[in-house]
Scaffold this active site. Structure first.
Site, short mmCIF file in Angstrom:
data_model
loop_
_atom_site.label_atom_id
_atom_site.label_comp_id
_atom_site.label_asym_id
_atom_site.label_seq_id
_atom_site.Cartn_x
_atom_site.Cartn_y
_atom_site.Cartn_z
N LYS A 20 53.77 65.50 40.07
CA LYS A 20 51.76 65.57 39.77
C LYS A 20 51.89 65.50 38.10
CE LYS A 20 51.09 67.56 44.64
NZ LYS A 20 52.46 67.05 45.09
N HIS A 47 48.09 70.16 42.17
CA HIS A 47 47.09 69.39 41.62
C HIS A 47 46.69 70.27 40.75
CE1 HIS A 47 48.10 65.43 43.51
NE2 HIS A 47 48.15 65.09 41.82
N SER A 88 44.98 63.03 43.70
CA SER A 88 45.02 64.17 43.45
C SER A 88 43.96 65.14 44.67
CB SER A 88 44.51 64.99 42.75
OG SER A 88 43.78 66.68 43.48
#
Length: 119
Positions: A20, A47, A88
């Site tokens: 991520k 995230h 995200s």
């Protein structure tokens, strides 16, 4: 404060793997000057974990930061390739084209691509 901003690395990501990432806007507290930076790591399950790690570090330097969105990065150091994709859930999709420009500045000998693919 402009000097402190200049010292903030544009890119800080893991050296290998798929993980991520978030795109952040960093600026000096009370100032107008800003820069967008990319942060990504496999150690982040979500995230917001990246933001929770970066934000206090920036505040300690007299900076404030705002998350502009996130996604994933696939980093293949052997083939010198970076692929930016996804989004995200917490922060929404980063502008991957901006993220790619930042990555190209740090990995000038890499092939850097992006897509709106989820995987």
């Amino acid at each position: 404060m402009e000097d402190a901003l200049a010292k903030v690395p544009v890119v800080d990501i893991d050296p290998e793997g798929t993980f991520k990432y978030i795109l952040l806007r960093v600026k000096a507290k009370g100032g107008d000057a800003h820069k967008d930076v990319v942060r990504g790591t496999k150690s982040a399950e979500y995230h917001n974990h990246i933001f929770e790690k970066v934000n206090p570090a920036m505040e300690a330097l007299g900076m404030e930061c705002k998350c502009l969105g996130g996604g994933k990065i696939e980093h293949n150091s052997q083939e010198k390739k970076l692929r930016v994709f996804g989004e995200s859930t917490a922060f929404g999709k980063a502008d991957h084209s901006v993220s790619v420009e930042k990555l190209k500045s740090a990995f000038s000998d890499y092939e850097v691509t992006w897509s709106d693919d989820k995987k």
